[in-house]
Write a protein that holds these residues in place. Structure first.
Motif, mmCIF file in Angstrom:
data_model
loop_
_atom_site.group_PDB
_atom_site.id
_atom_site.type_symbol
_atom_site.label_atom_id
_atom_site.label_comp_id
_atom_site.label_asym_id
_atom_site.label_seq_id
_atom_site.Cartn_x
_atom_site.Cartn_y
_atom_site.Cartn_z
ATOM 1 N N GLY A 198 -42.682 11.508 26.715
ATOM 2 C CA GLY A 198 -41.409 11.735 26.047
ATOM 3 C C GLY A 198 -40.264 11.125 26.849
ATOM 4 O O GLY A 198 -40.241 11.213 28.088
ATOM 5 N N ILE A 199 -39.300 10.470 26.145
ATOM 6 C CA ILE A 199 -38.141 9.863 26.806
ATOM 7 C C ILE A 199 -36.892 10.281 26.019
ATOM 8 O O ILE A 199 -36.852 10.157 24.796
ATOM 9 N N LEU A 200 -35.905 10.780 26.741
ATOM 10 C CA LEU A 200 -34.642 11.133 26.092
ATOM 11 C C LEU A 200 -33.490 10.769 27.019
ATOM 12 O O LEU A 200 -33.679 10.592 28.227
ATOM 13 N N THR A 201 -32.294 10.665 26.421
ATOM 14 C CA THR A 201 -31.091 10.373 27.227
ATOM 15 C C THR A 201 -30.027 11.403 26.893
ATOM 16 O O THR A 201 -29.953 11.908 25.764
ATOM 17 N N GLU B 279 -23.185 12.692 44.654
ATOM 18 C CA GLU B 279 -24.396 12.350 45.415
ATOM 19 C C GLU B 279 -25.398 11.681 44.477
ATOM 20 O O GLU B 279 -25.345 11.899 43.256
ATOM 21 N N PRO B 280 -26.316 10.843 45.016
ATOM 22 C CA PRO B 280 -27.308 10.180 44.145
ATOM 23 C C PRO B 280 -28.012 11.228 43.296
ATOM 24 O O PRO B 280 -28.512 12.238 43.796
ATOM 25 N N HIS B 281 -28.028 11.002 41.995
ATOM 26 C CA HIS B 281 -28.528 12.029 41.098
ATOM 27 C C HIS B 281 -29.906 11.648 40.557
ATOM 28 O O HIS B 281 -30.058 11.287 39.397
ATOM 29 N N ILE B 282 -30.867 11.649 41.439
ATOM 30 C CA ILE B 282 -32.259 11.471 41.010
ATOM 31 C C ILE B 282 -32.901 12.840 41.149
ATOM 32 O O ILE B 282 -33.203 13.306 42.252
ATOM 33 N N ILE B 283 -33.018 13.497 40.027
ATOM 34 C CA ILE B 283 -33.423 14.907 40.052
ATOM 35 C C ILE B 283 -34.944 15.001 39.942
ATOM 36 O O ILE B 283 -35.515 14.701 38.891
ATOM 37 N N GLY B 284 -35.561 15.382 41.026
ATOM 38 C CA GLY B 284 -36.976 15.771 41.001
ATOM 39 C C GLY B 284 -37.918 14.774 40.389
ATOM 40 O O GLY B 284 -38.516 15.044 39.364
ATOM 41 N N ILE B 285 -37.976 13.578 40.953
ATOM 42 C CA ILE B 285 -38.986 12.645 40.470
ATOM 43 C C ILE B 285 -40.360 13.287 40.705
ATOM 44 O O ILE B 285 -40.727 13.602 41.828
ATOM 45 N N GLY B 286 -41.100 13.461 39.627
ATOM 46 C CA GLY B 286 -42.387 14.130 39.762
ATOM 47 C C GLY B 286 -42.270 15.634 39.809
ATOM 48 O O GLY B 286 -43.248 16.320 40.054
ATOM 49 N N ARG B 287 -41.071 16.136 39.565
ATOM 50 C CA ARG B 287 -40.854 17.581 39.631
ATOM 51 C C ARG B 287 -41.521 18.265 38.442
ATOM 52 O O ARG B 287 -41.436 17.791 37.302
ATOM 53 N N VAL C 165 -35.743 12.299 36.246
ATOM 54 C CA VAL C 165 -34.421 12.049 35.650
ATOM 55 C C VAL C 165 -33.683 11.024 36.525
ATOM 56 O O VAL C 165 -33.592 11.197 37.739
ATOM 57 N N SER C 166 -33.179 9.983 35.866
ATOM 58 C CA SER C 166 -32.466 8.925 36.598
ATOM 59 C C SER C 166 -31.081 8.696 35.993
ATOM 60 O O SER C 166 -30.885 8.809 34.779
ATOM 61 N N ILE D 142 -24.975 7.541 31.789
ATOM 62 C CA ILE D 142 -25.906 8.437 31.073
ATOM 63 C C ILE D 142 -27.082 8.767 31.991
ATOM 64 O O ILE D 142 -27.269 8.133 33.050
ATOM 65 N N TYR D 143 -27.851 9.736 31.552
ATOM 66 C CA TYR D 143 -29.039 10.156 32.334
ATOM 67 C C TYR D 143 -30.275 10.039 31.447
ATOM 68 O O TYR D 143 -30.290 10.528 30.303
ATOM 69 N N ALA D 144 -31.287 9.370 31.970
ATOM 70 C CA ALA D 144 -32.548 9.184 31.227
ATOM 71 C C ALA D 144 -33.616 10.121 31.813
ATOM 72 O O ALA D 144 -33.808 10.172 33.039
ATOM 73 N N GLY D 145 -34.261 10.855 30.926
ATOM 74 C CA GLY D 145 -35.334 11.762 31.371
ATOM 75 C C GLY D 145 -36.703 11.306 30.866
ATOM 76 O O GLY D 145 -36.842 10.946 29.693
ATOM 77 N N PHE D 146 -37.683 11.300 31.762
ATOM 78 C CA PHE D 146 -39.055 10.896 31.421
ATOM 79 C C PHE D 146 -39.947 12.129 31.536
ATOM 80 O O PHE D 146 -40.039 12.744 32.620
ATOM 81 N N ILE D 147 -40.592 12.488 30.428
ATOM 82 C CA ILE D 147 -41.344 13.751 30.350
ATOM 83 C C ILE D 147 -42.834 13.457 30.180
ATOM 84 O O ILE D 147 -43.256 12.855 29.183
ATOM 85 N N HIS D 148 -43.636 13.902 31.179
ATOM 86 C CA HIS D 148 -45.083 13.702 31.123
ATOM 87 C C HIS D 148 -45.774 15.070 30.999
ATOM 88 O O HIS D 148 -45.720 15.890 31.920
#
Length: 394
Positions: A17-20, A74-82, A100-101, A110-116
């Protein structure tokens, strides 16, 4: 196909799943896989706050995440693999791995979220965890069972040890009693035998036929009792381990002729013991006393279990490396069902009737032969007789 179209095709056909969302947390786009994961149509999600897809407590905290970033930059890379949980339209939740990037566009961010989806992985982990717990419980149960078994074995060992000690004491008492009783019986039996002989001598002038008959009965009874005592004494000495073979050279033929002469006196009316030796060699090296006991026992059995006017064949043979002794008769024979028990102590065949005996003789013969590195074999059939064979390696 231009790059924008290519990127859109990738997003639309992605498995994950991918959303922004914009900086206020409002969903701007969601691909088909994301819609399937959460159970919504794109129209139901787009334009709403992303928190609608979050169960508590993330639902209440999400706006705070964005505000903190906007305040600190601050760099907003929230929990890659979280690993987080998503909230479906039907109210159920599911686990997924989220990345989330932050994406900077020309005029905004904008922020893109990748859902596995990791539902299957979690189920597998849960199964493995359950299996592990079951295995641990099984191991613990087996360990407890093993400890109980070991404890029971130790108790049983202690009981067996005590039983063996008691049995040892009883055997010692039995051996002492048998030895004492046998020796004590020998004295009166010798006196009875001597008195019977004297009565026979003194009664000769009376010429009464009943006197020799009854004296003969007394002597036979004394002989039977003496044989019984001898068997018990022999068994007691064997059980106590006090019998050892003393190998000395002697003349087998001479010994056999003496035995034949002695046993002929005890034979029934018109019973004849026929002795024969094969070969020129006469000397062997065995325990003479043990061997004589074996032969006497076998010949005595042939006398007891054969009728009058019969022949008992007794033969010896010394060949290269071995000595063979056979005693055969045509007496009552041994039932086939009894033959497997024949050498057990105190066992007597079912067809012996009132014929006296202890059931120890053949057991003693077998054990004496074993002490001299010999074997005992036999062949027998009902009412056709029995043949015993002693074989010794020289």
């Amino acid at each position: 196909m231009d790059k924008a179209a290519l990127l859109d095709a990738v997003i639309q056909n992605a498995i994950d799943g991918i959303l922004t969302i914009n900086q206020q947390g409002v969903v701007e786009s969601i691909n088909p896989s994301g819609c399937r994961l959460f159970g919504y149509t794109p129209e139901e999600v787009i334009g709403n706050n992303i928190s609608m897809l979050m169960p508590p407590p993330d639902k209440e905290k999400h706006d705070g995440y964005l505000q903190r970033y906007q305040r600190t930059h601050e760099p907003h890379i929230i929990g890659i693999g979280r690993e987080v949980r998503g909230l479906r339209k039907d109210g159920s939740t599911f686990p997924f791995r989220l990345a989330v990037s932050e994406v900077k566009l020309v005029d905004r961010v904008i922020y893109a979220g990748f859902i596995h989806d990791i539902t299957r992985e979690k189920e597998s982990e849960e199964r493995i965890l359950n299996y592990t717990q079951e295995l641990e419980e099984l191991v613990n149960e087996r360990t407890r069972s093993l400890k109980e078994t070991v404890s029971a074995l130790e108790e049983a060992k202690e009981e067996v040890s005590q039983s063996l000690e008691k049995e040892k004491e009883l055997n010692q008492l039995k051996s002492r009693f048998v030895s004492m009783a046998s020796h004590e019986f020998r004295t009166p039996l010798s006196s009875i035998q001597l008195s019977a002989s004297l009565i026979d001598k003194y009664a000769t002038p009376l010429e009464n036929a009943n006197i020799p008959k009854h004296i003969g009965k007394i002597k036979n009874a004394v002989g039977n009792l003496t044989n019984i005592l001898n068997d018990f004494l022999s068994l007691e000495r064997l059980e106590a381990g006090r019998v050892e073979a003393a190998f000395t050279p002697f003349d087998l033929v001479k010994l056999s002729e003496e035995i034949t002469e002695e046993m002929q006196v005890l034979a029934k009316a018109d019973q004849h013991i026929i002795y024969q030796h094969t070969g020129t060699e006469k000397m062997i090296s065995l325990d003479q006393n043990l061997l004589k006991n074996c032969i006497v026992n076998l010949v005595a059995n042939s006398i007891k279990y054969s009728g009058e006017k019969t022949f008992i064949e007794f033969s010896t043979e010394i060949g290269p490396g071995s000595c063979t002794i056979t005693v055969s008769d045509n007496g009552i024979g041994i039932p086939e069902a009894d033959q497997k028990h024949l050498f057990q102590p105190f066992f007597r065949a079912h067809n012996t009737g009132n014929i006296p005996g202890t059931g120890l003789g053949l057991n003693i013969v077998q054990r004496y032969a074993g002490l001299m590195n010999g074997t005992v074999e036999f062949k027998s059939a009902i009412n056709e007789g029995t043949k015993f064979t002693l074989t010794f390696a020289l």
